[in-house]
Write a protein that holds these residues in place. Structure first.
Motif, mmCIF file in Angstrom:
data_model
loop_
_atom_site.group_PDB
_atom_site.id
_atom_site.type_symbol
_atom_site.label_atom_id
_atom_site.label_comp_id
_atom_site.label_asym_id
_atom_site.label_seq_id
_atom_site.Cartn_x
_atom_site.Cartn_y
_atom_site.Cartn_z
ATOM 1 N N THR A 15 0.840 -1.195 0.000
ATOM 2 C CA THR A 15 0.000 0.000 0.000
ATOM 3 C C THR A 15 0.876 1.248 0.000
ATOM 4 O O THR A 15 2.096 1.179 0.203
ATOM 5 C CB THR A 15 -0.889 0.035 1.247
ATOM 6 O OG1 THR A 15 -0.046 0.179 2.413
ATOM 7 C CG2 THR A 15 -1.726 -1.237 1.366
ATOM 8 N N GLU A 16 0.227 2.405 -0.211
ATOM 9 C CA GLU A 16 0.959 3.675 -0.144
ATOM 10 C C GLU A 16 1.588 3.857 1.230
ATOM 11 O O GLU A 16 2.698 4.395 1.355
ATOM 12 C CB GLU A 16 0.018 4.843 -0.449
ATOM 13 C CG GLU A 16 -0.457 4.886 -1.893
ATOM 14 C CD GLU A 16 -1.326 6.102 -2.167
ATOM 15 O OE1 GLU A 16 -1.402 6.985 -1.290
ATOM 16 O OE2 GLU A 16 -1.926 6.162 -3.251
ATOM 17 N N GLU A 17 0.897 3.410 2.270
ATOM 18 C CA GLU A 17 1.430 3.536 3.622
ATOM 19 C C GLU A 17 2.672 2.663 3.796
ATOM 20 O O GLU A 17 3.668 3.104 4.416
ATOM 21 C CB GLU A 17 0.369 3.150 4.646
ATOM 22 C CG GLU A 17 -0.794 4.121 4.761
ATOM 23 C CD GLU A 17 -1.775 4.042 3.585
ATOM 24 O OE1 GLU A 17 -1.753 3.016 2.849
ATOM 25 O OE2 GLU A 17 -2.536 5.002 3.400
ATOM 26 N N HIS A 18 2.631 1.458 3.282
ATOM 27 C CA HIS A 18 3.813 0.596 3.320
ATOM 28 C C HIS A 18 4.989 1.257 2.615
ATOM 29 O O HIS A 18 6.117 1.274 3.115
ATOM 30 C CB HIS A 18 3.526 -0.752 2.635
ATOM 31 C CG HIS A 18 2.588 -1.636 3.372
ATOM 32 N ND1 HIS A 18 1.569 -2.331 2.746
ATOM 33 C CD2 HIS A 18 2.513 -1.977 4.689
ATOM 34 C CE1 HIS A 18 0.910 -3.049 3.632
ATOM 35 N NE2 HIS A 18 1.455 -2.847 4.820
ATOM 36 N N GLY A 52 5.528 4.465 1.905
ATOM 37 C CA GLY A 52 6.022 5.632 2.627
ATOM 38 C C GLY A 52 6.850 5.256 3.843
ATOM 39 O O GLY A 52 7.875 5.892 4.140
ATOM 40 N N ALA A 53 6.432 4.213 4.556
ATOM 41 C CA ALA A 53 7.182 3.763 5.727
ATOM 42 C C ALA A 53 8.550 3.224 5.323
ATOM 43 O O ALA A 53 9.554 3.462 6.011
ATOM 44 C CB ALA A 53 6.393 2.697 6.481
#
Length: 289
Positions: A208-211, A213-214
């Motif tokens: 995901t985008e969150e993955h 970015g992290a």
């Protein structure tokens, strides 16, 4: 490292870079989707996990995650081991080879498929695989247990598969040594301009985008990415070091083939891969920044 070793490793990488795409053509081909559907596998990700993992048997999601490295484990668990309830590894291997045959005939045409040059490429690539080793290389070792197809274009594809997985298994050792997890490896490779595009990764790897970015933030903390998510000098050096380590771990098959054989295989592979690319084998949107 001696200068002769360095030349061998560079020549090996150059050869790999034109042999590997020949193996990969079927992943994007409608023929593979059709064959997987006939085997009861409709989902594209499930088909990829099955056809690349089938040589290892009806393995579970943990084995696929370990050997494929850069896919989200949660995506894999959506399809494995369920895929083995609708078909068998041998049925998938048979379907995959039929898809490869049809794909190469469509992309290259019967004249190239049946040419003396194809038979020569198969002989050279198979000779190179004699220098490969099984230890700590699960995907290579599993494929090395499969029979070599009789048809020259399929024998060449089989050898290209062995050389791809041999180098790939070694590359995972380099990534572990560099302390890059699967997504960090993807992020840094994409930032180098040589890996899959962000869009391609998001469409195929289950992140995901969150993955994403992290992972970028973890790389920034290590000083490998800057504020604009470009590789820092240290990041560029790390990617170079990864390739050099991978080259060294993958040196044996090309040393076994010898400089003259490597040069000739590179020449032949360049012709076949270029023809496949010109025929639309690979979707451009999946690669590069």
């Amino acid at each position: 490292m001696t200068s002769s070793s360095a030349l061998s490793e560079q020549a090996g990488r150059t050869c790999h870079n034109v042999v590997n795409p020949f193996h990969s053509t079927h992943y994007f081909a409608p023929e593979l989707s059709a064959e997987m559907a006939r085997a009861g596998i409709e989902n594209r990700s499930a088909g990829y996990f099955a056809c690349r993992g089938a040589a290892m048997g009806a393995v579970g999601p943990g084995t696929i995650t370990a050997t494929f490295y850069n896919f989200n484990h949660e995506l894999i668990t959506q399809h494995v081991p369920q895929v083995w309830t609708v078909t068998t590894p041998q049925a998938v291997l048979d379907a995959r080879l039929r898809a490869v045959d049809a794909t190469l005939r469509r992309l290259l045409g019967p004249e190239a498929v049946e040419s003396p040059e194809m038979a020569e490429a198969a002989r050279l690539a198979l000779r190179a695989t004699e220098g490969c080793t099984r230890q700590a290389r699960p995907l290579y070792a599993a494929h090395a247990d499969l029979p070599v197809p009789d048809a020259p274009h399929l024998a060449y594809w089989h050898a290209a598969t062995l050389l791809r997985e041999h180098r790939g298994d070694g590359h995972l050792l380099a990534l572990l040594d560099a302390e890059l997890d699967g997504l960090e490896a993807l992020v840094s490779h994409t930032a180098s301009g040589r890996g899959m595009s962000y869009q391609g990764i998001m469409a195929t790897r289950g992140w995901t985008e969150e993955h994403w970015g992290a992972a970028q933030e973890r790389l920034r903390t290590r000083g490998l990415l800057d504020a604009e998510s470009e590789l820092t000098e240290a990041g560029v050096q790390l990617r170079k070091d990864l390739e050099r380590t991978t080259d060294r771990l993958d040196r044996a098959p090309y040393e076994h083939l010898g400089a003259e054989g490597v040069a000739r295989l590179t020449e032949l592979a360049t012709g076949f891969t270029t023809a496949a690319m010109n025929a639309g084998a690979f979707p451009a949107a999946l690669f590069g920044k």
